[in-house]
Design a protein around this motif. Sequence first.
Motif, PDB file in Angstrom:
ATOM      1  N   HIS A 120      -6.817   0.296   3.711  1.00 39.45           N
ATOM      2  CA  HIS A 120      -5.640   0.419   4.584  1.00 39.45           C
ATOM      3  C   HIS A 120      -5.784   1.683   5.421  1.00 39.45           C
ATOM      4  O   HIS A 120      -5.865   2.797   4.887  1.00 39.45           O
ATOM      5  CB  HIS A 120      -4.368   0.473   3.734  1.00 39.45           C
ATOM      6  CG  HIS A 120      -3.103   0.352   4.528  1.00 39.45           C
ATOM      7  ND1 HIS A 120      -2.836  -0.704   5.356  1.00 39.45           N
ATOM      8  CD2 HIS A 120      -2.034   1.180   4.631  1.00 39.45           C
ATOM      9  CE1 HIS A 120      -1.653  -0.556   5.927  1.00 39.45           C
ATOM     10  NE2 HIS A 120      -1.150   0.591   5.506  1.00 39.45           N
ATOM     11  N   SER A 140       2.353   6.592  -1.817  1.00 39.51           N
ATOM     12  CA  SER A 140       1.683   5.415  -2.367  1.00 39.51           C
ATOM     13  C   SER A 140       2.707   4.514  -3.044  1.00 39.51           C
ATOM     14  O   SER A 140       3.549   4.981  -3.819  1.00 39.51           O
ATOM     15  CB  SER A 140       0.617   5.845  -3.385  1.00 39.51           C
ATOM     16  OG  SER A 140       0.041   4.719  -4.016  1.00 39.51           O
ATOM     17  N   PHE A 199      -3.211   4.598   5.032  1.00 39.02           N
ATOM     18  CA  PHE A 199      -2.961   5.137   3.698  1.00 39.02           C
ATOM     19  C   PHE A 199      -3.369   6.613   3.587  1.00 39.02           C
ATOM     20  O   PHE A 199      -2.964   7.295   2.642  1.00 39.02           O
ATOM     21  CB  PHE A 199      -3.715   4.302   2.653  1.00 39.02           C
ATOM     22  CG  PHE A 199      -3.298   4.577   1.245  1.00 39.02           C
ATOM     23  CD1 PHE A 199      -2.082   4.122   0.771  1.00 39.02           C
ATOM     24  CD2 PHE A 199      -4.106   5.302   0.378  1.00 39.02           C
ATOM     25  CE1 PHE A 199      -1.680   4.380  -0.527  1.00 39.02           C
ATOM     26  CE2 PHE A 199      -3.713   5.556  -0.917  1.00 39.02           C
ATOM     27  CZ  PHE A 199      -2.501   5.090  -1.371  1.00 39.02           C
ATOM     28  N   PHE A 204       0.796  -1.210   0.000  1.00 38.57           N
ATOM     29  CA  PHE A 204       0.000   0.000   0.000  1.00 38.57           C
ATOM     30  C   PHE A 204       0.839   1.276   0.000  1.00 38.57           C
ATOM     31  O   PHE A 204       0.578   2.187  -0.778  1.00 38.57           O
ATOM     32  CB  PHE A 204      -0.927   0.003   1.228  1.00 38.57           C
ATOM     33  CG  PHE A 204      -1.954  -1.080   1.213  1.00 38.57           C
ATOM     34  CD1 PHE A 204      -3.165  -0.899   0.574  1.00 38.57           C
ATOM     35  CD2 PHE A 204      -1.704  -2.292   1.836  1.00 38.57           C
ATOM     36  CE1 PHE A 204      -4.119  -1.895   0.554  1.00 38.57           C
ATOM     37  CE2 PHE A 204      -2.654  -3.300   1.824  1.00 38.57           C
ATOM     38  CZ  PHE A 204      -3.867  -3.103   1.183  1.00 38.57           C
ATOM     39  N   GLU A 205       1.840   1.342   0.874  1.00 36.36           N
ATOM     40  CA  GLU A 205       2.567   2.599   1.020  1.00 36.36           C
ATOM     41  C   GLU A 205       4.064   2.371   1.161  1.00 36.36           C
ATOM     42  O   GLU A 205       4.519   1.301   1.561  1.00 36.36           O
ATOM     43  CB  GLU A 205       2.036   3.374   2.233  1.00 36.36           C
ATOM     44  CG  GLU A 205       2.220   2.639   3.546  1.00 36.36           C
ATOM     45  CD  GLU A 205       1.723   3.427   4.736  1.00 36.36           C
ATOM     46  OE1 GLU A 205       1.531   4.650   4.601  1.00 36.36           O
ATOM     47  OE2 GLU A 205       1.542   2.834   5.807  1.00 36.36           O
ATOM     48  N   LYS A 229      -7.228   1.628  -2.033  1.00 32.00           N
ATOM     49  CA  LYS A 229      -6.193   1.526  -1.003  1.00 32.00           C
ATOM     50  C   LYS A 229      -6.575   2.350   0.218  1.00 32.00           C
ATOM     51  O   LYS A 229      -6.373   1.928   1.362  1.00 32.00           O
ATOM     52  CB  LYS A 229      -4.850   2.027  -1.558  1.00 32.00           C
ATOM     53  CG  LYS A 229      -4.137   1.062  -2.487  1.00 32.00           C
ATOM     54  CD  LYS A 229      -2.796   1.640  -2.893  1.00 32.00           C
ATOM     55  CE  LYS A 229      -2.015   0.698  -3.785  1.00 32.00           C
ATOM     56  NZ  LYS A 229      -0.696   1.244  -4.155  1.00 32.00           N
ATOM     57  N   LEU A 259      -6.338  -5.895  -4.581  1.00 25.90           N
ATOM     58  CA  LEU A 259      -5.577  -5.116  -3.612  1.00 25.90           C
ATOM     59  C   LEU A 259      -5.389  -5.837  -2.290  1.00 25.90           C
ATOM     60  O   LEU A 259      -4.350  -5.696  -1.658  1.00 25.90           O
ATOM     61  CB  LEU A 259      -6.314  -3.795  -3.347  1.00 25.90           C
ATOM     62  CG  LEU A 259      -5.999  -2.662  -4.319  1.00 25.90           C
ATOM     63  CD1 LEU A 259      -6.819  -1.455  -3.954  1.00 25.90           C
ATOM     64  CD2 LEU A 259      -4.535  -2.318  -4.300  1.00 25.90           C
TER      65      LEU A 259
END
Length: 514
Positions: free
Chosen positions: A412, A245, A415, A158-159, A408, A334
């Motif tokens: 998350h 991201s 995020f 995600f990040e 995302k 995802l």
Amino acid sequence: MGLLRLLVLAVLASEPGAAGGAETVGNSSEGLLEFSVGKFRYLELKKTFPEEAVLLHISSNVTFLIFQIHSQYQNTTISFSETLLPNASGTGTDKGLVFILRPEQSMCTWRLETLDPEPVQTVAILLSYSESDPIPGGCNLEFDLDIDPNIYLEYNSFETTIKFAPANLGHARDADPPLCDTETGRDSRWRLQYDVYQYFLPENDLTEEALLRHLQRMAEVPLVQANAVKVVTLTADDKTSVSFSSLREQGVIYNVIVRDPFLNTSAAYVPAHTYACSFEAGEGNCSSLGRVSTKVFFTLFALLGLFICFFGHRFWKTGFIFMGFFFYILITRLTPMKYDGNLKIFRDDAVFWVTFSCIAVLIPVVFMGCLRILSILSCGFIGSYSVVLAVDSYLYTSLSYVTLNVLKRALHVDFRRAFMNVPFQTNDFIILAVWGMLAVSGITLQIRRERGQPFFPPHPYKLWKRERERRVTNILDPSYHIPPLRERLYGRLAQIKELFQKEQPAGERTPLLL
């Protein structure tokens, strides 16, 4: 041997001039790699042959040096001596050390090595700074090095998060460094500001040569400011941590420039890079283009999307199933693993999702008077967008993050703090043109074909009711003579019961009367 090396260094230091050139391999003397300030040098390090770097004829107005070395994914080690001490050495793909010069010092050395069994291709540079320049990582309290100019990078699906140590004010060679946290006034390190920069490598280029070449644009302050995008400016009150991201298989280089607004001076940290994937992992590594089953699935999904793009309004039940499946695929893609999400106001979940919902509801409200147009537009845009997702399974494109970043954010929790910058390069312009062409073609074709037709195909219940009335009123229809459903069910049950009844014997049961 150590005495002989010191003698060689003394002789070299007494000779005028400095060797080396931009992006060259430079000169070496008696096993020493001689560097020049501000000149990049390509090196090949081998496990069994550690190297020693030397800088001669250091100017008297230089107070500290930053030596840095970079490789694509194989670790290298840089240290001040043969003995690797935690506070005087570093190991990684993007590592650097700060050397504070003593009075009258005009020469210094570093040791370079690798523990990787394969040769490691690297690029290295040595940068010098004066006493007015801030010292990157000079107030380090978190990491191992006493003065740590490095950027530490972590990523997941995600990040990507970068961390760095706070800087300190510069000082003269014979002066003590300013204390870090005794005061927070104008004369302390709290006046320093940190500009975080992001630089994208060319899309779909995972080569070592490209990375080492582009890293040279992210090492010095003027080049960073000229080539990279400034994402955010942090003050001494902010945490020295920034999230972005994650862009799988897309090379990104990050760097931080610390500025002293009072003296109008600056210095650069050691740049760090990532592809948000591993070159050493087995299945699903950076060099892998994805599983064949995934490509086949998204290819078939794109074909169905094209059908919806050109015929979705007429086959509206298929369109509904496709759109539901479309969002399901995005979410499931995802979980294993814009409005401008970079604005501070959208870091708050309530503000972000209220804005998202308002925009999502606004479009149907605007088209409430022409629902057929709304249906055709949604079929055209979403159906053609499936082609973008199919291309992304073969070739990286940042257009897929139009929807992926929103999902995302939903999946998350952390995020919301990530900056959602993506590159927009030649491939993206081409795919954007294809997406627009397909969407416009599909919308135009459906609008022309639906002229003079009912706004929507009739509801199945209305069709059934109309057919029932027709059968009741039309006595000539053979279906008119079919018994109602209830009577037919009772008849079937009676037939089933007869199967379980005993068969009666044939003939009379009473005796004959005489």
